[in-house]
Design an enzyme around this catalytic site. Sequence first.
Site, short mmCIF file in Angstrom:
data_model
loop_
_atom_site.label_atom_id
_atom_site.label_comp_id
_atom_site.label_asym_id
_atom_site.label_seq_id
_atom_site.Cartn_x
_atom_site.Cartn_y
_atom_site.Cartn_z
N ALA A 140 1.76 -10.27 5.68
CA ALA A 140 2.53 -11.60 7.01
C ALA A 140 1.72 -12.47 6.71
O ALA A 140 0.82 -12.69 5.79
CB ALA A 140 2.06 -10.66 8.06
N GLY B 139 2.08 -5.57 5.37
CA GLY B 139 4.36 -6.16 5.74
C GLY B 139 5.24 -5.65 4.34
O GLY B 139 6.04 -5.78 4.48
N GLU C 15 5.43 -2.50 3.82
CA GLU C 15 6.31 -2.05 4.61
C GLU C 15 7.54 -2.20 4.03
O GLU C 15 8.43 -1.52 4.44
CB GLU C 15 5.46 -2.80 6.14
CG GLU C 15 4.21 -2.08 6.40
CD GLU C 15 3.88 -2.61 8.13
OE1 GLU C 15 3.51 -3.72 8.00
OE2 GLU C 15 3.32 -1.73 8.79
N GLU D 13 -4.58 -4.30 6.34
CA GLU D 13 -3.97 -4.11 7.62
C GLU D 13 -6.38 -4.01 8.43
O GLU D 13 -6.77 -5.06 8.83
CB GLU D 13 -3.20 -4.10 8.35
CG GLU D 13 -2.34 -3.95 8.26
CD GLU D 13 -1.56 -4.09 6.80
OE1 GLU D 13 -2.21 -2.63 6.10
OE2 GLU D 13 -0.21 -4.10 7.01
#
Length: 690
Positions: A57, A96, A99, A119
Amino acid sequence: MRRDGNVAIITIDNPPVNALKHAVRKGIQDNVIAARDDASVEAIVLTGAGRTFVAGADITEFGKPPQSPSLIDVIATLDDVKKPTIAAVHGTPLGGGLELTMGCHFRVAAAGTRLGLPEIKLGLIPGAGGTQRLPRLIGIEKAMPMILSGEPIPAKQALADGLIDEIIEGDLVSGALAFARKVLAEKRALTRVKDRDDKLKDIRANPAKFDAIVADNSKKTRGLHAPAAAIEAIKMTLDTPIDEAQKKERDAFMKLLVGDQSKAQRHIFFAEREANKVPGVGKDTAPREIKRAGVIGAGTMGGGIAMNFVNVGIPVTIIETSDEALKKGMATIEKNYQMSVQRGSLKPEDLTKRMALFTPSTDLGALKDADIVIEAVFENMPVKKELFGKLDKIAKPGAVLATNTSYLDVDEIAQSTTRVKDVVGMHFFSPANVMKLLEIVRGKDTAPDVLQTAMTVGRTIKKVPVVVGVCFGFVGNRMLSARSIEGEKLLLEGALPQDVDGALTEFGFPMGPFAMGDLAGLDVGWRSRKERGVRNEIADTLAEAGRYGQKTGKGFYLYEGRAAKPDPEVEKLIVDASVRMGVKRRAVSKEEIIERLIYPMVNEGARILEEGIALRPGDIDVIWLYGYGFPAWRGGPMHWADTVGLKKIRDRLRELAKETGDKRHEPAALLNKLADEGGTFAGFAAAKAA
Ligand SMILES: NC(=O)c1ccc[n+]([C@@H]2O[C@H](COP(=O)([O-])OP(=O)(O)OC[C@H]3O[C@@H](n4cnc5c(N)ncnc54)[C@H](O)[C@@H]3O)[C@@H](O)[C@H]2O)c1
């Protein structure tokens, strides 16, 4: 987006690491929809330009109002594409980024790719379905350690585990196109990751297994919110429909995001990067080339320091005063490597290769080819000065001359050479082959490229370098002294070693000061204090009684193996000391222990900032995290102080100064100023940066 026949190729191009900022998410979403709705497109390849696929992210967007589409929206859009979707990844698809790939039907990766969900290292959990999709792809047994450690796995393992479908040798996109055409030709079934359940069937039928997996994986997570939330989220794969589970995962993520622990961990993440910025040392300051290193002294520190270089393939000449000392030092190094072989973290043939990179010698002249020399001899100014004087005549021109001194004046050491510009402090922490912190001590004459070299070499040998200025003990040990003085006083006033250590481990340190003293050896501090003419009544009484700590089986504690037990003899010795010193013993609470130990450190930290010894409060935090085990989730002493409130800390220090008459507790001017303004160290740092 471009086309290759019937396949659409969407390339994410947001240097340097393709972070998923809003514009990137929107770009992916729009292009996926366009490709989905274009009847002439039969398959979609999603890939990244530059050095890596999406590495996560954009964490600068954390804490700002969310902008649509969210990553969850983008993944949902991918989920609903009825044509084959293939993520083609390289570099480090993380967080991310990983993901996102799990919204595709297939994943292919270049050799050398490392995939992970880091994370947890920021005090968070994956927040876009990672805790739900990863277990569906690779099973809970494999997914749990990946999520709880945050460590990435190599492509080979990802293939074996089922996280990816193919490793591509050669050009990634060509390989992904070939893969897409194979899928089309074979008319392979397109199962969405969210619909897979083959890897979960077993554990769903036997949920007791889940607890066993948790027990295997949650050893070091005491007091931490994120691992607990991650485990709870993963558990939902047993029985909660994925759409509902994803909402709950998102809620848990948001809760962690606004929580103190994640804020502290993100502070450290940024502080570590900031620490690389040093005034006068710009991108255009080229480091000197380091092909060969020299280490003087093969004792506790020298051996570990030398190992750091050898571990990354840099040959080291290591110098001692006698063959005997040299043999002993080399034997310790070899024993360390043998332990790694036993643990399975080093191949036996690599042990041989590493040992071959050492050139042991008792002749200082053997250092004539070294590009950097690090001195780690006794902590004694005359010894160091004499040595640097000799080194000056031996080292080749341009060699970096570094000292590992813990407390001594680097400028004075430099003066014993004719090349003050080349001298710098490189202060490692014990055990030097393990601890990540490296304080780089900038002398008043240290040349910018020497500083740059020290920092670059520090990163090469996998340390976290932080530049500090010259003063007694630099940043870390100077603050540690403030803590040690209070620790000793607390014992005299009524606490016992286990009370003080207990309060600190509860706070989150891996070890309290007295257990640490026993580990390092109480004789070390005792000798150095004798030289300086100072006395620590309790620690020195112990040392005088031959209680040196773990190495003699007795110190502040009694040792059976490595297990420490409180010792009634020590209690008596402490109570006697109180009587001798005329201190009336009283009950000391845990809260007082924390205040007394850490507030003075914060005060010293403020002085260190005033004097410019540390460049930023964040640098101090990084030092305490990587050098002394300050709990990451508290963000380091200065960040922690902000969360406590500087006024509260200042007022308590004032009280302490009055109660004890100890001038050291008088609040530093900077602390006073910030407390009066209702300010914070973070605010001070931001104002300074601007
Ligand atoms: N021990 C720690 O935790 C620690 C941490 C950071 C820094 N330091 C600093 O590192 C330095 C070394 O500390 P240590 O704990 O490794 O000490 P040590 O006593 O274990 O090792 C010092 C070694 O240097 C050798 N030596 C002495 N004079 C020498 C010379 N002229 N030429 C070559 N070798 C010589 C000695 O024989 C000995 O083996 C000190 O300056 C110390 O302050 C120590």
